[in-house]
Design a protein around this motif. Sequence first.
Motif, PDB file in Angstrom:
ATOM      1  N   GLY A  51       3.043   9.755   0.947  1.00  0.00           N
ATOM      2  CA  GLY A  51       3.963  10.268  -0.082  1.00  0.00           C
ATOM      3  C   GLY A  51       4.090  11.775  -0.158  1.00  0.00           C
ATOM      4  O   GLY A  51       3.986  12.353  -1.240  1.00  0.00           O
ATOM      5  N   PRO A  52       4.321  12.440   0.996  1.00  0.00           N
ATOM      6  CA  PRO A  52       4.430  13.895   0.929  1.00  0.00           C
ATOM      7  C   PRO A  52       5.717  14.332   0.218  1.00  0.00           C
ATOM      8  O   PRO A  52       6.639  13.540   0.047  1.00  0.00           O
ATOM      9  N   ASN A  53       5.715  15.584  -0.175  1.00  0.00           N
ATOM     10  CA  ASN A  53       6.876  16.152  -0.822  1.00  0.00           C
ATOM     11  C   ASN A  53       7.753  16.802   0.245  1.00  0.00           C
ATOM     12  O   ASN A  53       7.297  17.664   0.991  1.00  0.00           O
ATOM     13  N   VAL A 101       0.867  -1.181   0.000  1.00  0.00           N
ATOM     14  CA  VAL A 101       0.000   0.000   0.000  1.00  0.00           C
ATOM     15  C   VAL A 101       0.903   1.229   0.000  1.00  0.00           C
ATOM     16  O   VAL A 101       1.659   1.464   0.933  1.00  0.00           O
ATOM     17  N   ASP A 102       0.843   1.956  -1.094  1.00  0.00           N
ATOM     18  CA  ASP A 102       1.655   3.163  -1.276  1.00  0.00           C
ATOM     19  C   ASP A 102       0.769   4.339  -0.877  1.00  0.00           C
ATOM     20  O   ASP A 102      -0.230   4.609  -1.542  1.00  0.00           O
ATOM     21  N   TYR A 103       1.099   4.982   0.226  1.00  0.00           N
ATOM     22  CA  TYR A 103       0.251   6.108   0.637  1.00  0.00           C
ATOM     23  C   TYR A 103       1.023   7.195   1.364  1.00  0.00           C
ATOM     24  O   TYR A 103       2.172   7.004   1.734  1.00  0.00           O
ATOM     25  N   ARG A 136      -6.287  13.016  -9.636  1.00  0.00           N
ATOM     26  CA  ARG A 136      -5.728  13.760 -10.767  1.00  0.00           C
ATOM     27  C   ARG A 136      -4.484  13.101 -11.350  1.00  0.00           C
ATOM     28  O   ARG A 136      -3.993  13.497 -12.386  1.00  0.00           O
ATOM     29  N   GLN A 137      -3.973  12.088 -10.635  1.00  0.00           N
ATOM     30  CA  GLN A 137      -2.821  11.360 -11.187  1.00  0.00           C
ATOM     31  C   GLN A 137      -3.240  10.071 -11.914  1.00  0.00           C
ATOM     32  O   GLN A 137      -2.400   9.213 -12.196  1.00  0.00           O
ATOM     33  N   ALA A 138      -4.516   9.961 -12.213  1.00  0.00           N
ATOM     34  CA  ALA A 138      -5.036   8.733 -12.835  1.00  0.00           C
ATOM     35  C   ALA A 138      -4.287   8.396 -14.134  1.00  0.00           C
ATOM     36  O   ALA A 138      -3.893   7.249 -14.366  1.00  0.00           O
ATOM     37  N   GLY A 178      -3.730  18.596   1.376  1.00  0.00           N
ATOM     38  CA  GLY A 178      -3.754  17.688   0.225  1.00  0.00           C
ATOM     39  C   GLY A 178      -3.243  16.296   0.564  1.00  0.00           C
ATOM     40  O   GLY A 178      -3.607  15.322  -0.080  1.00  0.00           O
ATOM     41  N   HIS A 179      -2.394  16.202   1.582  1.00  0.00           N
ATOM     42  CA  HIS A 179      -1.862  14.892   1.950  1.00  0.00           C
ATOM     43  C   HIS A 179      -2.728  14.169   2.967  1.00  0.00           C
ATOM     44  O   HIS A 179      -2.473  13.026   3.314  1.00  0.00           O
ATOM     45  N   LEU A 180      -3.729  14.887   3.448  1.00  0.00           N
ATOM     46  CA  LEU A 180      -4.592  14.313   4.466  1.00  0.00           C
ATOM     47  C   LEU A 180      -5.304  13.064   3.950  1.00  0.00           C
ATOM     48  O   LEU A 180      -5.295  12.016   4.574  1.00  0.00           O
ATOM     49  N   CYS A 205      -1.385  -1.242  -4.292  1.00  0.00           N
ATOM     50  CA  CYS A 205      -2.410  -0.198  -4.236  1.00  0.00           C
ATOM     51  C   CYS A 205      -1.750   1.173  -4.089  1.00  0.00           C
ATOM     52  O   CYS A 205      -0.981   1.385  -3.156  1.00  0.00           O
ATOM     53  N   TYR A 206      -2.072   2.071  -4.986  1.00  0.00           N
ATOM     54  CA  TYR A 206      -1.540   3.437  -4.917  1.00  0.00           C
ATOM     55  C   TYR A 206      -2.644   4.374  -4.457  1.00  0.00           C
ATOM     56  O   TYR A 206      -3.579   4.649  -5.212  1.00  0.00           O
ATOM     57  N   VAL A 207      -2.545   4.823  -3.226  1.00  0.00           N
ATOM     58  CA  VAL A 207      -3.569   5.728  -2.697  1.00  0.00           C
ATOM     59  C   VAL A 207      -3.121   7.153  -2.985  1.00  0.00           C
ATOM     60  O   VAL A 207      -2.411   7.781  -2.203  1.00  0.00           O
TER      61      VAL A 207
END
Length: 566
Positions: free
Chosen positions: A121-123, A117-119, A333-335, A131-133, A327-329
């Motif tokens: 991922g802040p910058n 599970v990839d989640y 908009r990155q679809a 936005g990261h919430l 799974c990429y959470v």
Amino acid sequence: MKIKSELSKIIESALINADINAEEIVISDATKPEFGDYQYNGVMKLAKQLKKNPREIATQVLAEIDTTGMISKVEVAGPGFINIWLNNEWLSEQTIAILDDTRVGVGQVEKAQKVVVDYSGPNMAKQMHVGHLRSSIIGDTLSTLLEFLGEEVIRQNHIGDWGTQFGMLIAYLEEQNTDGNTQELKDLEQFYKDAKVRFDESEDFANKAREYVVKIQGGDEHCLTLWQSFINASLGHCEDVYKKLNVNLTREDVRAESFYNDQLPQVIETLKEKGISRVSDGAECVFLEGSDVPIIIQKGDGGYLYATTDLAALNFRDKELNADRICYVVDARQAQHFKQVFSIAKQAGMVKDEVALEHIGFGTMMGQGGKPFKTREGGTPKLVDLLEEAVVRAKDAIKDRDVRSEEELDAVAKAIGIGAVKYADLSISRESNYIFNWDKMLSFEGNTSLYMQYAYARIQSILRKHNAEVTGSIIVADEVEHRLALMLLKFEDTLTKAAIEATPHTITSYLYDVVTVFMKFYELNPILRDDIDEATRNSRLQLATLTAAVIEKGLSILGIEVVEKI
Ligand code: ARG
């Protein structure tokens, strides 16, 4: 308790006895109480295949359905539906059986899958913002849920610690002639803004920033030291937020973009070798079928891109982590990005065919009036500030409710405030944009965490008042008890569906239904009133206890705490 698969077994043997061949038997929830508890709608399709009248076939199947155990009644309805009612005695037995079970009747998968599970991922070049919430909350719930069901979950925090922004920051550090100690990096956000101003105003600076990106990529020691102190400071900020949010991400889960650096040349090599990429306008590009917009994987200056790193990560997750499902959470908009990298990775054999690649997209968080969420001053709200405000508001909402110590009040306010923010986010279908509304999320009524926490606390208060051992059986005696017992037994089916579809709102809707039925039950069927006989009281107390257990477990999967008293 997997009710649906139990029912499909019963229908399956009825079909066999009626000499009818069916492939997959799908049981659905009845859409209205008068249609029973469940429905089997497969007869119409079978009738078509057999070229027979569906109602006739339904009647034939009906005669073979075993109504001596789980099922009490079946009926043919409409063009050939089979409506199914469950037996109250069966419900009684099943509910009492899970009363002492810490898993509240939820089994574990027979064969665990490895799920990455990839989640979050802040910058790292910015402070974590609202936005990261969503990614952090949805990803964490999905991980907890899968783990609870017995899957092997590998959390991956794909932090953005690489790329052009860092060239800019380091170039700015040098220009400022600072040594980059963490003190000066305290206010990363401001630092980033100042650097961006320079980047935009000076062509020379911008070129230098770009050059520095390549320099860090080349392993320049001075640049790398500066860079590392950035990352440590920034990750520290994120960890504060995770802690406040009850999000289970640690340093061990961090596998940053930079981790894949050494693997990037190989990614390009593989794609070239397989003839998947080619040079176009000086850059190495992939052209996917049906599209003439190139996906750049290496720029003319040698720099790599977001997509290149994701390809390396996909390869790593397949080859090294041996994932069955990834799974990429990530923001909806990155679809397009995920569609492309998934397709390239499979074409290039970087990921085995049978591995499930899923973009678990979610909508944007909006403020009132449907505009992107902003602070009063017009900036993007920082996550830490937002969470602190949630706790303050929660405290305000409950301060008059009960006499209690300040300490107790703080603990309850924290559970309620953080719970409200998380629940509000999880309870809408994740693909939708989401309007942030304090009053709505902190309401005692409606589909909110407070409604669930309040019901839980209320049950605890009943049990405290009763203050005696509860024994005997659960007797499902009337319509509302039937509905409540059935809802409580639907927990496993609900969690399984939520895990397959990666939809936390499946769980919140379920909890909302459970609590709504419970409230109705409590209104119609008093528990502690003097005229209630002991057996009935004990039965109702046990249904209430089980309700509390389901609420508690359900909320804990969402990363939300219950409180004993509100
Ligand atoms: N850092 C990215 C962002 O803020 C999210 C990373 C998502 N994960 C991934 N493997 N691309 O948009």
